[in-house]
Scaffold this motif. Sequence first.
Motif, mmCIF file in Angstrom:
data_model
loop_
_atom_site.group_PDB
_atom_site.id
_atom_site.type_symbol
_atom_site.label_atom_id
_atom_site.label_comp_id
_atom_site.label_asym_id
_atom_site.label_seq_id
_atom_site.Cartn_x
_atom_site.Cartn_y
_atom_site.Cartn_z
ATOM 1 N N LYS A 119 0.815 -1.213 0.000
ATOM 2 C CA LYS A 119 0.000 0.000 0.000
ATOM 3 C C LYS A 119 0.850 1.264 0.000
ATOM 4 N N ASP A 120 2.128 1.128 0.305
ATOM 5 C CA ASP A 120 3.034 2.277 0.326
ATOM 6 C C ASP A 120 3.241 2.753 -1.116
ATOM 7 N N GLY A 121 2.786 3.922 -1.435
ATOM 8 C CA GLY A 121 2.870 4.428 -2.800
ATOM 9 C C GLY A 121 4.278 4.634 -3.313
ATOM 10 N N ARG A 122 5.275 4.590 -2.426
ATOM 11 C CA ARG A 122 6.660 4.791 -2.861
ATOM 12 C C ARG A 122 7.296 3.521 -3.433
ATOM 13 N N GLY A 123 6.650 2.375 -3.266
ATOM 14 C CA GLY A 123 7.165 1.135 -3.836
ATOM 15 C C GLY A 123 8.439 0.626 -3.189
ATOM 16 N N PRO A 124 8.456 0.353 -1.885
ATOM 17 C CA PRO A 124 9.684 -0.090 -1.222
ATOM 18 C C PRO A 124 10.177 -1.467 -1.647
ATOM 19 N N LEU A 125 9.315 -2.295 -2.239
ATOM 20 C CA LEU A 125 9.743 -3.616 -2.696
ATOM 21 C C LEU A 125 10.456 -3.558 -4.048
ATOM 22 N N LEU A 126 10.434 -2.412 -4.702
ATOM 23 C CA LEU A 126 11.023 -2.257 -6.032
ATOM 24 C C LEU A 126 12.534 -2.049 -5.921
ATOM 25 N N LEU A 127 13.298 -2.906 -6.597
ATOM 26 C CA LEU A 127 14.750 -2.703 -6.661
ATOM 27 C C LEU A 127 15.018 -1.688 -7.773
ATOM 28 N N ARG A 128 15.082 -0.447 -7.412
ATOM 29 C CA ARG A 128 15.107 0.638 -8.392
ATOM 30 C C ARG A 128 16.288 0.618 -9.367
ATOM 31 N N PRO A 129 17.487 0.188 -8.977
ATOM 32 C CA PRO A 129 18.575 0.188 -9.961
ATOM 33 C C PRO A 129 18.284 -0.647 -11.200
ATOM 34 N N ILE A 130 17.442 -1.682 -11.058
ATOM 35 C CA ILE A 130 17.188 -2.577 -12.193
ATOM 36 C C ILE A 130 15.717 -2.672 -12.574
ATOM 37 N N GLN A 131 14.822 -2.280 -11.680
ATOM 38 C CA GLN A 131 13.399 -2.411 -11.964
ATOM 39 C C GLN A 131 12.678 -1.073 -12.069
ATOM 40 N N GLY A 132 13.322 -0.006 -11.626
ATOM 41 C CA GLY A 132 12.737 1.313 -11.756
ATOM 42 C C GLY A 132 12.909 1.847 -13.171
ATOM 43 N N LEU A 133 11.830 2.292 -13.781
ATOM 44 C CA LEU A 133 11.869 2.872 -15.132
ATOM 45 C C LEU A 133 11.560 4.357 -15.027
ATOM 46 N N TYR A 134 12.482 5.187 -15.525
ATOM 47 C CA TYR A 134 12.392 6.636 -15.347
ATOM 48 C C TYR A 134 12.579 7.359 -16.673
ATOM 49 N N VAL A 135 11.929 8.504 -16.790
ATOM 50 C CA VAL A 135 12.235 9.413 -17.895
ATOM 51 C C VAL A 135 13.684 9.879 -17.702
ATOM 52 N N PRO A 136 14.536 9.768 -18.719
ATOM 53 C CA PRO A 136 15.953 10.074 -18.508
ATOM 54 C C PRO A 136 16.308 11.548 -18.553
ATOM 55 N N GLY A 137 15.532 12.353 -19.256
ATOM 56 C CA GLY A 137 15.927 13.745 -19.412
ATOM 57 C C GLY A 137 17.224 13.858 -20.205
ATOM 58 N N SER A 138 18.037 14.846 -19.856
ATOM 59 C CA SER A 138 19.192 15.199 -20.688
ATOM 60 C C SER A 138 20.307 14.164 -20.721
ATOM 61 N N ILE A 139 20.325 13.195 -19.799
ATOM 62 C CA ILE A 139 21.375 12.182 -19.890
ATOM 63 C C ILE A 139 21.213 11.360 -21.168
ATOM 64 N N PHE A 140 19.996 11.321 -21.755
ATOM 65 C CA PHE A 140 19.799 10.599 -23.010
ATOM 66 C C PHE A 140 20.484 11.300 -24.172
ATOM 67 N N LYS A 141 20.845 12.547 -23.993
ATOM 68 C CA LYS A 141 21.575 13.243 -25.057
ATOM 69 C C LYS A 141 22.877 12.531 -25.392
ATOM 70 N N THR A 142 23.367 11.709 -24.471
ATOM 71 C CA THR A 142 24.552 10.897 -24.740
ATOM 72 C C THR A 142 24.255 9.903 -25.855
ATOM 73 N N VAL A 143 23.061 9.329 -25.868
ATOM 74 C CA VAL A 143 22.677 8.393 -26.933
ATOM 75 C C VAL A 143 22.501 9.139 -28.253
ATOM 76 N N THR A 144 21.850 10.303 -28.200
ATOM 77 C CA THR A 144 21.654 11.095 -29.418
ATOM 78 C C THR A 144 22.986 11.529 -30.002
#
Length: 546
Positions: free
Chosen positions: A266-291
Amino acid sequence: MRGVLQVAAILASILIIVYGVLITEDRADPRWLGMLVVVGGLWGIALWPRRGYQLARSVRPLVHLALVLAVGFGLVTIQVLRAQLLDRDRIFARASDPAAGVVDLRRYIAERQGERGRILLSDGTVIARDGTDGRGIRYRVYEGPSSYIAGYYSPGLYGAAGIERAFDRELSGSSTSGWNAWLDGILHRTRRGNDVVLSVDPRLQELGQTMLGERAGAAVLLDADSGAVLAFVSSPTFDPNQLSVPLGAPAENVERARAYLEMLQKDGRGPLLLRPIQGLYVPGSIFKTVTAAAALQSGIATPTSVYRDDGALAVDSRVIIEQNRPDPTRVSFTLQEAYGYSLNVVFAQVGLELGAQRLEEMARAVGFEERIPFDLPVAPSQIAQTPDFLTSRAGIAETAFGQGQLLVTPLQMALLTAAVVRDGTMPEPYLVREIRSPDGGLIWSRQPKEWRRAFSGETAAALCDLMVWSVEHGYARPARIDGVTVGGKTGTAEVGDRAPHAWFIGFAERAGKRVVVAVVVEHGGSGVQVALPIGRALLEAAVQGS
């Protein structure tokens, strides 16, 4: 001629069986069952009485029936042997998941009569071990703030998760040779599982955990050369002790664990999520490295290519407003400057020059849209969430500067950074360094592997220069470390009406040691102010040992 046909039928049936075992994962797979039908037909050809063989009319039906039964018995035998020899672990895993409502009690009782192996960090710090209560019931104990990396082991209620599940055979001792297991049974010796040693450095892990604090986010630090995970930070976390329920646990312990899991879910922050490998985030400007990689690799741009940025760019009905120019009176910037100052208008133009196909090809080349080989399941990073998004010019432009429908994991972006310092190749990342016997003997040790080539060595060198320039002269200047070569890129990823995600990716090199980092702080705001200090501290501690 009849003899040759019989031999050919037998050989063909053997080849079909071997092929079927290799391409199917389940003895109930329709492809496998179809192959068994073919095998039965081939056996019938091989065993059918040859023409001219004299049989009494009254005996023929019995011979034919016996032949059918023999073929059927042979096929059943193959299924039984496959289940016992090849599908055993998968069947156990499926039949022994209490969360699914089915428990193989014989397996778990056998395991509780033995001692499960420990899980340790790289210096020998124990984060998971077995303990025994006053009634002699064996249960799992998790120690330290980083014990969530181990997952949890809860045979009496939830099964297993994380490293506890992925390396269950090693920890339980079921991977021990049949001879040793038989000998343990004959001599009535307690079976002891093997220890799993992680690559995580507790000093770096504690630093990352402390700096991230109570904020939601993740940090992953890799040895760029080997792919070893040196820090694997996720926040918020959970206490695996409260999910560890052994067989025979009192009813109040079971209910306490159920209530704790319900609270976590019920915790909206998702404490069971292993964020380094399971968290999906909008990358913002770090994706400019791919471009930038796509532009350099395809030859449409060099670091000195000049672009116009007068503060705004209209792309169809979308107007991109530039907020990052260091000097509002300047309207011309090189690609290198645009990367260091994170100019969205310039990278939108670069993306439009590239087109959707080349941009997507580079994203896939660095690992997007597929699972990264790792000791735990990794969520694939995504280029777009709808098939037609990159068919519009606005979609291409937004994607090129890191917005659009992009979603990435921190591990993905750390591996991208590793490719920059490895002449374009990505290592296969790993969390488990070795398996050791209960007496400390080495059973298995990880050998570093290359995962893939992302781009050419020339492109990698140019990207390295861009990232170093970003730290020396651009907005990532606070990442500088005296006496260390540092490259980096910050990102401030917009996520609707909420505060943006703060990002930093970077590398550090000193005396031949090369490390890379990716940090994200959810809704943290500025990448420079929030994520960069965490990344810098981890890089500095890793290369200087401080």
